[in-house]
Design a protein around this motif. Structure first.
Motif, PDB file in Angstrom:
ATOM      1  N   LEU A 160     -61.934 -19.675  18.283  1.00 36.05           N
ATOM      2  CA  LEU A 160     -61.264 -20.102  17.049  1.00 36.05           C
ATOM      3  C   LEU A 160     -59.759 -19.857  17.123  1.00 36.05           C
ATOM      4  CD1 LEU A 160     -63.797 -18.849  14.360  1.00 36.05           C
ATOM      5  CD2 LEU A 160     -63.178 -21.231  14.832  1.00 36.05           C
ATOM      6  N   GLN A 161     -59.349 -18.752  17.753  1.00 36.29           N
ATOM      7  CA  GLN A 161     -57.914 -18.495  17.917  1.00 36.29           C
ATOM      8  C   GLN A 161     -57.258 -19.618  18.720  1.00 36.29           C
ATOM      9  OE1 GLN A 161     -56.285 -16.359  16.284  1.00 36.29           O
ATOM     10  NE2 GLN A 161     -56.856 -14.221  16.584  1.00 36.29           N
ATOM     11  N   ALA A 162     -57.911 -20.030  19.820  1.00 34.18           N
ATOM     12  CA  ALA A 162     -57.358 -21.096  20.654  1.00 34.18           C
ATOM     13  C   ALA A 162     -57.316 -22.423  19.902  1.00 34.18           C
ATOM     14  CB  ALA A 162     -58.193 -21.244  21.923  1.00 34.18           C
ATOM     15  N   GLU A 163     -58.330 -22.644  19.056  1.00 33.96           N
ATOM     16  CA  GLU A 163     -58.406 -23.907  18.313  1.00 33.96           C
ATOM     17  C   GLU A 163     -57.408 -23.946  17.162  1.00 33.96           C
ATOM     18  OE1 GLU A 163     -61.667 -26.319  15.523  1.00 33.96           O
ATOM     19  OE2 GLU A 163     -62.346 -24.761  16.921  1.00 33.96           O
ATOM     20  N   ASN A 164     -57.335 -22.856  16.412  1.00 35.19           N
ATOM     21  CA  ASN A 164     -56.534 -22.857  15.181  1.00 35.19           C
ATOM     22  C   ASN A 164     -55.122 -22.313  15.348  1.00 35.19           C
ATOM     23  OD1 ASN A 164     -58.837 -23.793  13.811  1.00 35.19           O
ATOM     24  ND2 ASN A 164     -59.526 -21.704  13.375  1.00 35.19           N
ATOM     25  N   ARG A 165     -54.926 -21.463  16.352  1.00 35.52           N
ATOM     26  CA  ARG A 165     -53.623 -20.822  16.532  1.00 35.52           C
ATOM     27  C   ARG A 165     -53.160 -20.929  17.977  1.00 35.52           C
ATOM     28  NH1 ARG A 165     -53.285 -15.606  15.879  1.00 35.52           N
ATOM     29  NH2 ARG A 165     -51.392 -15.501  14.610  1.00 35.52           N
ATOM     30  N   GLY A 166     -53.526 -22.029  18.618  1.00 30.48           N
ATOM     31  CA  GLY A 166     -53.265 -22.191  20.050  1.00 30.48           C
ATOM     32  C   GLY A 166     -51.814 -22.080  20.442  1.00 30.48           C
ATOM     33  N   ASP A 167     -50.921 -22.524  19.555  1.00 33.29           N
ATOM     34  CA  ASP A 167     -49.490 -22.475  19.882  1.00 33.29           C
ATOM     35  C   ASP A 167     -48.830 -21.165  19.465  1.00 33.29           C
ATOM     36  OD1 ASP A 167     -49.782 -22.908  17.173  1.00 33.29           O
ATOM     37  OD2 ASP A 167     -48.077 -24.290  17.014  1.00 33.29           O
ATOM     38  N   ARG A 168     -49.593 -20.246  18.831  1.00 34.79           N
ATOM     39  CA  ARG A 168     -49.055 -18.948  18.416  1.00 34.79           C
ATOM     40  C   ARG A 168     -49.127 -17.951  19.569  1.00 34.79           C
ATOM     41  NH1 ARG A 168     -49.113 -18.298  12.859  1.00 34.79           N
ATOM     42  NH2 ARG A 168     -47.919 -16.414  13.319  1.00 34.79           N
ATOM     43  N   ASP A 169     -48.234 -16.963  19.548  1.00 34.40           N
ATOM     44  CA  ASP A 169     -48.203 -15.957  20.612  1.00 34.40           C
ATOM     45  C   ASP A 169     -49.419 -15.039  20.505  1.00 34.40           C
ATOM     46  OD1 ASP A 169     -45.772 -16.980  21.401  1.00 34.40           O
ATOM     47  OD2 ASP A 169     -44.600 -15.487  20.311  1.00 34.40           O
ATOM     48  N   ALA A 170     -50.102 -14.841  21.628  1.00 38.55           N
ATOM     49  CA  ALA A 170     -51.214 -13.884  21.699  1.00 38.55           C
ATOM     50  C   ALA A 170     -50.698 -12.523  22.144  1.00 38.55           C
ATOM     51  CB  ALA A 170     -52.287 -14.380  22.653  1.00 38.55           C
ATOM     52  N   TYR A 171     -49.814 -12.527  23.145  1.00 38.02           N
ATOM     53  CA  TYR A 171     -49.296 -11.257  23.657  1.00 38.02           C
ATOM     54  C   TYR A 171     -47.981 -11.477  24.384  1.00 38.02           C
ATOM     55  CZ  TYR A 171     -51.191 -12.637  28.275  1.00 38.02           C
ATOM     56  OH  TYR A 171     -51.466 -13.295  29.458  1.00 38.02           O
ATOM     57  N   TYR A 172     -47.298 -10.345  24.645  1.00 41.54           N
ATOM     58  CA  TYR A 172     -46.076 -10.319  25.441  1.00 41.54           C
ATOM     59  C   TYR A 172     -46.284  -9.343  26.594  1.00 41.54           C
ATOM     60  CZ  TYR A 172     -43.132 -12.773  22.020  1.00 41.54           C
ATOM     61  OH  TYR A 172     -42.562 -13.711  21.196  1.00 41.54           O
ATOM     62  N   ALA A 173     -45.829  -9.725  27.769  1.00 39.98           N
ATOM     63  CA  ALA A 173     -45.835  -8.840  28.936  1.00 39.98           C
ATOM     64  C   ALA A 173     -44.444  -8.872  29.558  1.00 39.98           C
ATOM     65  CB  ALA A 173     -46.884  -9.284  29.941  1.00 39.98           C
ATOM     66  N   HIS A 174     -44.064  -7.767  30.200  1.00 43.32           N
ATOM     67  CA  HIS A 174     -42.724  -7.662  30.791  1.00 43.32           C
ATOM     68  C   HIS A 174     -42.772  -8.122  32.242  1.00 43.32           C
ATOM     69  CE1 HIS A 174     -38.719  -6.015  31.583  1.00 43.32           C
ATOM     70  NE2 HIS A 174     -38.611  -5.846  30.269  1.00 43.32           N
ATOM     71  N   ASN A 175     -41.860  -9.009  32.622  1.00 41.76           N
ATOM     72  CA  ASN A 175     -41.860  -9.560  33.988  1.00 41.76           C
ATOM     73  C   ASN A 175     -40.895  -8.829  34.917  1.00 41.76           C
ATOM     74  OD1 ASN A 175     -39.333 -10.437  33.208  1.00 41.76           O
ATOM     75  ND2 ASN A 175     -39.823 -12.629  33.289  1.00 41.76           N
ATOM     76  N   GLY A 176     -40.343  -7.693  34.459  1.00 37.21           N
ATOM     77  CA  GLY A 176     -39.382  -6.952  35.261  1.00 37.21           C
ATOM     78  C   GLY A 176     -37.975  -7.089  34.757  1.00 37.21           C
ATOM     79  N   SER A 177     -37.725  -8.173  34.021  1.00 37.34           N
ATOM     80  CA  SER A 177     -36.385  -8.361  33.466  1.00 37.34           C
ATOM     81  C   SER A 177     -36.414  -8.684  31.972  1.00 37.34           C
ATOM     82  CB  SER A 177     -35.647  -9.486  34.205  1.00 37.34           C
ATOM     83  OG  SER A 177     -36.386 -10.693  34.135  1.00 37.34           O
ATOM     84  N   ASP A 178     -37.551  -9.220  31.502  1.00 38.34           N
ATOM     85  CA  ASP A 178     -37.612  -9.589  30.093  1.00 38.34           C
ATOM     86  C   ASP A 178     -39.075  -9.680  29.656  1.00 38.34           C
ATOM     87  OD1 ASP A 178     -36.715 -10.239  27.609  1.00 38.34           O
ATOM     88  OD2 ASP A 178     -36.013 -12.259  28.119  1.00 38.34           O
ATOM     89  N   TRP A 179     -39.271  -9.765  28.330  1.00 40.29           N
ATOM     90  CA  TRP A 179     -40.611  -9.931  27.779  1.00 40.29           C
ATOM     91  C   TRP A 179     -40.967 -11.414  27.733  1.00 40.29           C
ATOM     92  CZ3 TRP A 179     -43.545  -5.710  26.958  1.00 40.29           C
ATOM     93  CH2 TRP A 179     -42.896  -4.467  26.843  1.00 40.29           C
ATOM     94  N   GLN A 180     -42.154 -11.742  28.222  1.00 44.38           N
ATOM     95  CA  GLN A 180     -42.610 -13.127  28.253  1.00 44.38           C
ATOM     96  C   GLN A 180     -43.825 -13.291  27.346  1.00 44.38           C
ATOM     97  OE1 GLN A 180     -41.153 -15.744  30.104  1.00 44.38           O
ATOM     98  NE2 GLN A 180     -39.527 -14.213  30.341  1.00 44.38           N
ATOM     99  N   ALA A 181     -43.760 -14.314  26.473  1.00 44.42           N
ATOM    100  CA  ALA A 181     -44.858 -14.573  25.549  1.00 44.42           C
ATOM    101  C   ALA A 181     -45.904 -15.476  26.193  1.00 44.42           C
ATOM    102  CB  ALA A 181     -44.336 -15.220  24.277  1.00 44.42           C
ATOM    103  N   VAL A 182     -47.158 -15.244  25.831  1.00 46.09           N
ATOM    104  CA  VAL A 182     -48.264 -16.104  26.253  1.00 46.09           C
ATOM    105  C   VAL A 182     -49.004 -16.548  24.998  1.00 46.09           C
ATOM    106  CG1 VAL A 182     -50.478 -16.196  27.478  1.00 46.09           C
ATOM    107  CG2 VAL A 182     -48.513 -15.067  28.529  1.00 46.09           C
ATOM    108  N   SER A 183     -49.224 -17.852  24.875  1.00 48.03           N
ATOM    109  CA  SER A 183     -49.858 -18.399  23.686  1.00 48.03           C
ATOM    110  C   SER A 183     -51.368 -18.176  23.716  1.00 48.03           C
ATOM    111  CB  SER A 183     -49.576 -19.895  23.589  1.00 48.03           C
ATOM    112  OG  SER A 183     -50.299 -20.581  24.623  1.00 48.03           O
ATOM    113  N   TRP A 184     -51.997 -18.352  22.551  1.00 47.85           N
ATOM    114  CA  TRP A 184     -53.455 -18.227  22.480  1.00 47.85           C
ATOM    115  C   TRP A 184     -54.142 -19.322  23.304  1.00 47.85           C
ATOM    116  CZ3 TRP A 184     -57.078 -14.936  21.803  1.00 47.85           C
ATOM    117  CH2 TRP A 184     -56.846 -13.777  21.045  1.00 47.85           C
TER     118      TRP A 184
END
Length: 607
Positions: A25-49
């Motif tokens: 349901l998260q992927a269906e209804n909030r697919g374009d919303r951020d699920a989490y952020y992880a640090h790539n060594g230089s900055d925080w990168q968002a990943v969508s649902w």
């Protein structure tokens, strides 16, 4: 017969029957919303649902391509990362379950969990864990596959990189995965939590899909999580509390997770993520308190005096907050002034300027720590729960009336009762199913829908639960008095000089204690070098500790008074086996290891 009972509000369940329904349901209804952020060594990168869900389904198909069957286990070891969460949910999606292994585990402890769970797959974060697995690989007959997290080398014949593992997904069609998901029953096991084990080997707490679905609903309900709020994931994902907040909760919630880069970067990650909800074990809050205390102590005298006034005002303000009374106009004006001049600036520097809920859990917190945070405009609540309850069963939330020393009223969908022997019994929608492969232990604690916790406590007239100790930890003096050591130990650990305290006296005519030193606090007090061995020899320090314990004894009955103590030769540590990964003291192990200290206190020797 039951002495007292209290219940939390009943809330409607979230849609569906499993966490897998929720993430779909998260992927269906909030697919374009951020699920989490992880640090790539230089900055925080968002990943969508949408991307998160695609990663989970891909990992599930890759597991199936490797021969993973319904009902099997994927073990995971490493820090909090997207791959950890992806594989936890992918194992469920493929019809199995995950079992986390604490990062501090020895090769022998890793082998125990691999063999007990019969896991064919383990996911490891880096070369350090791969080396440990290589050491015990031949001792684990069920283990066939090691998957390394993204970017880690796969220098072992049975290991493969994250990318190579995911590439296998192409071998399994979507229809095959859908069939696996459709075959899952809500009563099937969806996850294993291996207890950190203060006594003996860890038990495997089995959580059903129905239970995990309930955890998501309860967590979001009692924390009242709002859309877009941030939680920082940094405590071990092997522990139920972090799993509930960072994996199960977000599956049915509107919040965003930031994955911390590790404890050495925690302060920086808090400052950058600026969480709305921050959960910590007592030691985390104590570390923040210690760092701020050092900084305040180094300020110029005029600023120190101003800080003291601000902190006194904050503490006075929260006395009214806890009592539910209205502060006078003078206190309101002073609090508003200090909020602008001090509290807001201190909180911003810490990254806590957006924090709405601060919670402590997993162990008792010394009373002076919440009071310290009151002094900078923050209120810390307490949560109580166990792996067997799927996380929180009661919670003393800051947005409600907090009672210092309490763990609050029952959370939604939970009932609490106190049995005749003062043991706490819990009933709710997230109680575990069984201890895997241990029917006797299961039967000993599951009683007609209730879970007998082994903890002792009482419920006050407002329905707030207070923990007084553990049944198995009871000290029975030679005079026949039963004394729960927990309150004594917590009180001793509120003394600035003391890091850990273990009350002893079973079979003797008075209570004594084994203690370790808070090196920084002791050195600051004595204005000497922070050296544990030298501090342990200081007669001046021992006199100070003795005086503080004597003052503490005024708060307890005479039979509970701590009349003697010994300083242990070094701090307790996870590496030495005296602390669990969640920093709980393994009392029995400490007492056995330092029995000579106890003999010295009571003047006895083995014949």
């Amino acid at each position: 017969m039951t002495l007292t009972m209290t219940s939390g509000p009943k809330t409607p369940p979230l849609p569906g029957t499993t966490v897998l329904d929720l993430i779909a349901l998260q992927a269906e209804n909030r697919g374009d919303r951020d699920a989490y952020y992880a640090h790539n060594g230089s900055d925080w990168q968002a990943v969508s649902w949408a991307q998160h869900y695609d990663d989970i389904t891909r990992a599930a198909r890759a597991l199936m391509a490797g021969g993973f069957q319904s009902g099997q286990v994927v073990c995971i070891i490493g820090d909090n990362t997207p791959e950890w969460v992806t594989m936890d949910l992918a194992a469920m999606m493929a019809g199995g379950m995950s079992a986390g292994i604490y990062q501090t585990s020895s090769p022998e402890e890793i082998a125990y969990i691999l063999n007990h769970s019969e896991a064919p797959v383990i996911v490891a974060q880096n070369a350090h864990y791969l080396a440990q697995l290589a050491e015990i690989f031949d001792q684990c007959p069920h283990l066939t596959q090691i998957v390394m997290m993204d970017g880690a080398p796969a220098d072992h014949p049975s290991a493969e990189t994250w990318d190579a593992f995911l590439a296998r997904a192409a071998e399994v069609p979507d229809d095959a995965l859908r069939a696996r998901i459709a075959a899952i029953h809500p009563d099937d096991i969806g996850g294993l939590i291996y207890t950190s084990g203060t006594t003996g080997p860890p038990k495997a707490v089995a959580l059903s899909h129905k239970c995990i679905h309930g955890i998501s609903g309860n967590a979001n309900a009692f924390l009242d999580i709002q859309d877009g709020e941030v939680l920082l994931s940094y405590l071990p994902l092997s522990h139920i509390a972090e799993k509930a907040l960072s994996i199960y909760g977000p599956a049915g919630g509107p919040h965003v997770i930031y994955f911390s880069r590790g404890m050495d970067k925690l302060a920086e990650d808090i400052a950058q993520s600026r969480p709305h909800i921050l959960f910590g074990v007592p030691r985390v809050w104590e570390k923040i308190q210690a760092a701020l205390s050092l900084k305040f102590a180094s300020a110029e005298p005029k600023k120190q005096a101003s800080l003291k006034k601000a902190m006194d005002t904050g503490k006075a303000w929260f006395v009214h907050q806890r009592a539910g009374t209205k502060p006078g106009i003078g206190l309101k004006v002073k609090y508003a002034l200090y909020d602008k001049l001090a509290y807001s600036k201190i909180q911003a520097a810490l990254g806590l300027d957006r924090v709405r809920v601060c919670i402590s859990g997993a162990a008792a917190i010394a009373k002076d720590t919440p009071l310290f945070f009151n002094g900078i405009g923050l209120q810390i609540g307490n949560v109580y729960g166990l792996s067997e309850t799927g996380g929180g069963a009661s919670c003393d939330l800051p947005m409600h009336r907090v009672k210092i020393g309490s763990v609050g009223p029952a959370v939604p969908n939970f009932d609490i009762k106190i049995a005749d022997d003062e043991e706490i019994w819990l009933r709710g929608n997230t109680i575990f199913t069984q201890y895997l492969k241990d029917p006797e232990a299961t039967a000993a604690v599951l009683k007609d829908g209730w879970f007998a916790t082994g903890d002792l406590g009482y419920i006050d007239d407002d329905g707030y639960l207070f923990i007084s100790g553990r049944k198995k930890d009871l000290i029975i003096t030679s005079g026949g008095k039963n004394i729960a050591p927990s309150n004594l130990e917590t009180a001793m650990m509120s003394i600035p000089y003391i890091e850990h305290a273990i009350a002893v006296g079973d079979g003797f005519n008075f209570i004594s204690a084994l203690i370790t030193l808070d090196v920084e606090a002791c050195a600051r007090s004595l204005d000497v070098k922070a050296d544990y061995a030298e501090l342990a020899k200081s007669a001046r320090l021992r006199d100070s500790i003795r005086g503080a314990i004597e003052q503490m004894n005024d708060k307890f009955a005479r039979v509970e008074s701590v009349r003697e103590f010994r300083i242990l030769p070094k701090p307790l540590s996870i590496e030495d086996g005296f602390l669990t990964p969640t920093m709980k003291v393994k009392r029995a192990k400490v007492i056995t290891a330092y029995n000579d200290k106890i003999e010295d206190i009571y003047g006895v020797k083995d014949s």
